[in-house]
Write an enzyme that holds these catalytic residues in place. Structure first.
Site, PDB file in Angstrom:
ATOM      1  N   GLU A 178       0.851  -1.197   0.000  1.00  0.00           N
ATOM      2  CA  GLU A 178       0.000   0.000   0.000  1.00  0.00           C
ATOM      3  C   GLU A 178       0.881   1.239   0.000  1.00  0.00           C
ATOM      4  O   GLU A 178       2.077   1.157   0.318  1.00  0.00           O
ATOM      5  CB  GLU A 178      -0.897  -0.021   1.235  1.00  0.00           C
ATOM      6  N   GLU A 209       6.905 -18.595  -2.123  1.00  0.00           N
ATOM      7  CA  GLU A 209       7.223 -17.526  -3.074  1.00  0.00           C
ATOM      8  C   GLU A 209       8.697 -17.126  -2.966  1.00  0.00           C
ATOM      9  O   GLU A 209       9.346 -16.865  -3.970  1.00  0.00           O
ATOM     10  CB  GLU A 209       6.322 -16.320  -2.813  1.00  0.00           C
ATOM     11  N   ARG A 210       9.187 -17.112  -1.725  1.00  0.00           N
ATOM     12  CA  ARG A 210      10.611 -16.732  -1.556  1.00  0.00           C
ATOM     13  C   ARG A 210      11.542 -17.798  -2.107  1.00  0.00           C
ATOM     14  O   ARG A 210      12.593 -17.473  -2.659  1.00  0.00           O
ATOM     15  CB  ARG A 210      10.914 -16.458  -0.079  1.00  0.00           C
ATOM     16  N   GLN A 220      43.969 -12.340 -12.947  1.00  0.00           N
ATOM     17  CA  GLN A 220      43.380 -12.939 -11.735  1.00  0.00           C
ATOM     18  C   GLN A 220      42.274 -12.099 -11.107  1.00  0.00           C
ATOM     19  O   GLN A 220      41.348 -12.637 -10.503  1.00  0.00           O
ATOM     20  CB  GLN A 220      44.489 -13.241 -10.722  1.00  0.00           C
TER      21      GLN A 220
HETATM   22  C1  LIG Z   1       9.221  -3.648  -9.476  1.00  0.00           C
HETATM   23  C2  LIG Z   1       8.393  -3.938  -8.261  1.00  0.00           C
HETATM   24  C3  LIG Z   1       7.356  -4.847  -8.337  1.00  0.00           C
HETATM   25  C4  LIG Z   1       6.557  -5.094  -7.207  1.00  0.00           C
HETATM   26  N1  LIG Z   1       5.479  -5.930  -7.335  1.00  0.00           N
HETATM   27  C5  LIG Z   1       4.601  -6.045  -6.301  1.00  0.00           C
HETATM   28  C6  LIG Z   1       3.378  -6.785  -6.439  1.00  0.00           C
HETATM   29  O1  LIG Z   1       3.126  -7.405  -7.484  1.00  0.00           O
HETATM   30  N2  LIG Z   1       2.500  -6.794  -5.415  1.00  0.00           N
HETATM   31  C7  LIG Z   1       2.749  -6.130  -4.244  1.00  0.00           C
HETATM   32  O2  LIG Z   1       1.907  -6.175  -3.348  1.00  0.00           O
HETATM   33  N3  LIG Z   1       3.920  -5.438  -4.061  1.00  0.00           N
HETATM   34  C8  LIG Z   1       4.833  -5.379  -5.063  1.00  0.00           C
HETATM   35  N4  LIG Z   1       5.996  -4.648  -4.907  1.00  0.00           N
HETATM   36  C9  LIG Z   1       6.234  -3.965  -3.647  1.00  0.00           C
HETATM   37  C10 LIG Z   1       7.328  -4.599  -2.806  1.00  0.00           C
HETATM   38  O3  LIG Z   1       6.924  -5.848  -2.299  1.00  0.00           O
HETATM   39  C11 LIG Z   1       7.641  -3.568  -1.704  1.00  0.00           C
HETATM   40  O4  LIG Z   1       8.305  -2.475  -2.340  1.00  0.00           O
HETATM   41  C12 LIG Z   1       8.500  -4.143  -0.608  1.00  0.00           C
HETATM   42  O5  LIG Z   1       7.788  -5.087   0.143  1.00  0.00           O
HETATM   43  C13 LIG Z   1       8.980  -3.034   0.347  1.00  0.00           C
HETATM   44  O6  LIG Z   1       7.935  -2.219   0.739  1.00  0.00           O
HETATM   45  P1  LIG Z   1       8.089  -0.629   0.655  1.00  0.00           P
HETATM   46  O7  LIG Z   1       8.620  -0.299  -0.690  1.00  0.00           O
HETATM   47  O8  LIG Z   1       6.820  -0.012   1.063  1.00  0.00           O
HETATM   48  O9  LIG Z   1       9.219  -0.302   1.703  1.00  0.00           O
HETATM   49  P2  LIG Z   1       8.995   0.002   3.301  1.00  0.00           P
HETATM   50  O10 LIG Z   1       8.202  -1.088   3.918  1.00  0.00           O
HETATM   51  O11 LIG Z   1       8.481   1.398   3.383  1.00  0.00           O
HETATM   52  O12 LIG Z   1      10.479  -0.062   3.782  1.00  0.00           O
HETATM   53  C14 LIG Z   1      11.429   0.989   3.544  1.00  0.00           C
HETATM   54  C15 LIG Z   1      12.795   0.542   4.071  1.00  0.00           C
HETATM   55  O13 LIG Z   1      12.706   0.274   5.481  1.00  0.00           O
HETATM   56  C16 LIG Z   1      13.194  -1.023   5.738  1.00  0.00           C
HETATM   57  N5  LIG Z   1      12.459  -1.638   6.857  1.00  0.00           N
HETATM   58  C17 LIG Z   1      11.119  -1.772   7.015  1.00  0.00           C
HETATM   59  N6  LIG Z   1      10.839  -2.408   8.158  1.00  0.00           N
HETATM   60  C18 LIG Z   1      12.034  -2.682   8.748  1.00  0.00           C
HETATM   61  C19 LIG Z   1      12.430  -3.334   9.958  1.00  0.00           C
HETATM   62  N7  LIG Z   1      11.514  -3.874  10.797  1.00  0.00           N
HETATM   63  N8  LIG Z   1      13.749  -3.428  10.247  1.00  0.00           N
HETATM   64  C20 LIG Z   1      14.675  -2.904   9.394  1.00  0.00           C
HETATM   65  N9  LIG Z   1      14.374  -2.289   8.230  1.00  0.00           N
HETATM   66  C21 LIG Z   1      13.076  -2.175   7.919  1.00  0.00           C
HETATM   67  C22 LIG Z   1      12.940  -1.811   4.461  1.00  0.00           C
HETATM   68  O14 LIG Z   1      13.775  -2.948   4.391  1.00  0.00           O
HETATM   69  C23 LIG Z   1      13.295  -0.757   3.419  1.00  0.00           C
HETATM   70  O15 LIG Z   1      14.695  -0.714   3.251  1.00  0.00           O
HETATM   71  C24 LIG Z   1       6.837  -4.443  -5.998  1.00  0.00           C
HETATM   72  C25 LIG Z   1       7.922  -3.560  -5.904  1.00  0.00           C
HETATM   73  C26 LIG Z   1       8.692  -3.304  -7.014  1.00  0.00           C
HETATM   74  C27 LIG Z   1       9.839  -2.336  -6.890  1.00  0.00           C
END
Ligand SMILES: Cc1cc2nc3c(=O)[nH]c(=O)nc-3n(C[C@H](O)[C@H](O)[C@H](O)COP(=O)(O)OP(=O)(O)OC[C@H]3O[C@@H](n4cnc5c(N)ncnc54)[C@H](O)[C@@H]3O)c2cc1C
Length: 386
Positions: free
Chosen positions: A127, A243-244, A280
């Protein structure tokens, strides 16, 4: 290496590899420029049985093991990470959710057409307020007569800009436990109040369209509820491990693509009167890629067999994703370095690999979240926490 695969799996690997090199590789620059693969290519992949690998034959799948799906993914990512990402969302996220939790009617309608390559699906979890905290969506749904009203927004959704169907998770009740009160809905393009934004302009994975989903009081019939009401977060958590593991197939394919490019150039490029493969410091980079592939691939196939046997692999799946996605970034950087100045040119495949390499450290759970998970599961395994 060969002992990781059965004879059938090896045959599939050879035919997917041939298809990817002959039919897909020449299309990639145009797919990247368009931001989409051609629909006709998705159909062809369906006709070849590649989309249905590992799925039930009853609904148009090709049967076989989960490893077969991994083989398709590995060979696709080796040629184009973007197409692989689009197929991951279409097949491993959307089709697999329908296959696991759908009714007979839902499978007839959504699974059959997806595996045939006639329609395209995706999954909306992330979201605007964040993706890492997946059990806390602001998107909500509530009952209205025989239907549900779905309201909220999703973002970064693969295939949203061009998909026909999406599965969307929403909170349907407030529960004391975070894991309860979530429900999946199947939404269709054309439903009133459902809209998607244009494809994002991304650094990498450009042939895979990613975008926003807007859900403005969308009326969803009861028949489009996927699985049991209130069990959605349980399904989500259960499917994440698999999935992972499957992301491991994408990352192995990408590292292999880096090695293909790096080794070919190291062999051909002459500097100081010698092919650079003799130096190397070049060999060190090739060696790191080879190690990354071997360790990731061995773990990938071990985990695929464990998932097929129904074993829980939370910690190991996170280890594979963490290690292999970091290896992709390293391998792409090293491959580009081996190519010298030519590595900076968009006309060379290695530039695309470099742009595509970052994605898997973020998508499907970030590197940081994988580390948190591995530490938590390790403490559990050692008996320090429950
Ligand atoms: C090309 C692309 C395709 C995608 N496809 C999909 C899809 O099909 N469906 C879908 O639902 N999503 C999709 N995503 C979203 C993706 O799963 C999210 O971007 C991802 O889960 C991270 O969420 P966020 O970007 O909101 O980052 P955030 O959750 O806002 O996190 C920001 C940063 O904070 C760090 N962080 C958060 N919590 C912690 C914690 N507890 N401890 C330490 N660090 C933390 C994160 O690691 C990250 O570095 C896609 C993203 C991309 C870029």
């Amino acid at each position: 290496m060969q002992d990781l695969l059965t004879d059938d799996e090896r045959m599939l690997q050879e035919s997917v590899r041939r298809f990817m090199l002959q039919e897909v590789e020449p299309l990639v620059p145009q797919m990247e420029a368009d931001g989409y693969p051609p629909r006709a290519l998705i159909k062809k992949l369906g006709d070849q049985g590649f989309l249905g690998a590992g799925f039930e034959e009853e609904y148009g799948g090709s049967g076989g093991s989960l490893a077969m799906r991994a083989i398709v993914s590995e060979e696709t990512a080796r040629v184009d990470g973007g197409l692989d990402l689009t197929l991951f969302a279409d097949i491993m996220l959307f089709a697999r959710a329908i296959s696991r939790h759908g009714t007979t009617e839902q499978k007839e309608k959504y699974l059959r057409s997806t595996l045939a390559g006639d329609t395209i699906g995706g999954m909306g979890i992330t979201e605007p307020s964040g993706g890492s905290n997946a059990l806390n969506p602001a998107t909500k749904a509530w009952r209205d007569g025989d239907d549900w009203i779905l309201n909220g927004a999703k973002t970064y959704v693969t295939n949203a800009p061009w998909g026909d169907f999406l599965v969307i998770i929403a909170r349907t009740s407030e529960e004391p436990s975070r894991i309860d009160g979530g429900t999946w809905f199947i939404v269709e393009r054309g439903m009133e109040g459902f809209a998607t934004g244009p494809a994002f302009e991304k650094m990498g994975m450009r042939s895979s369209p990613t975008g926003d989903v807007f859900l403005d009081h969308v009326r969803v019939p009861q028949r489009n509820v996927l699985g049991e009401v209130g069990r959605g977060f349980h399904y989500l958590v259960d499917s994440l491990d698999t999935e992972r593991v499957l992301v491991g197939a994408s990352t192995v394919g990408l590292i292999q693509g880096c090695l293909d490019e790096a080794a070919a150039y190291a062999n051909e490029r002459q500097v100081f009167g010698s092919p650079i493969r003799n130096f190397q410091l070049i060999q060190e980079k090739i060696a790191k890629m080879a190690v990354g592939i071997e360790l990731s691939r061995t773990m990938l196939y071990r985990l695929l067999r464990a998932v097929d046997r129904g074993e829980k692999v939370t910690r190991e799946a996170a280890i594979l994703k963490l290690y292999s996605s970091e290896m992709v970034s390293q391998a792409a950087s090293d491959a580009s370095q081996i190519w010298g100045g030519a590595g900076q040119l968009e006309t060379n495949r290695v530039a695309r690999l470099f742009r595509n390499s970052k994605h898997h450290e973020v998508g499907g759970g970030t590197t940081e979240i994988m580390k948190v998970l591995i530490a938590r599961e390790t403490f559990k395994e050692l008996g320090y926490v429950r």
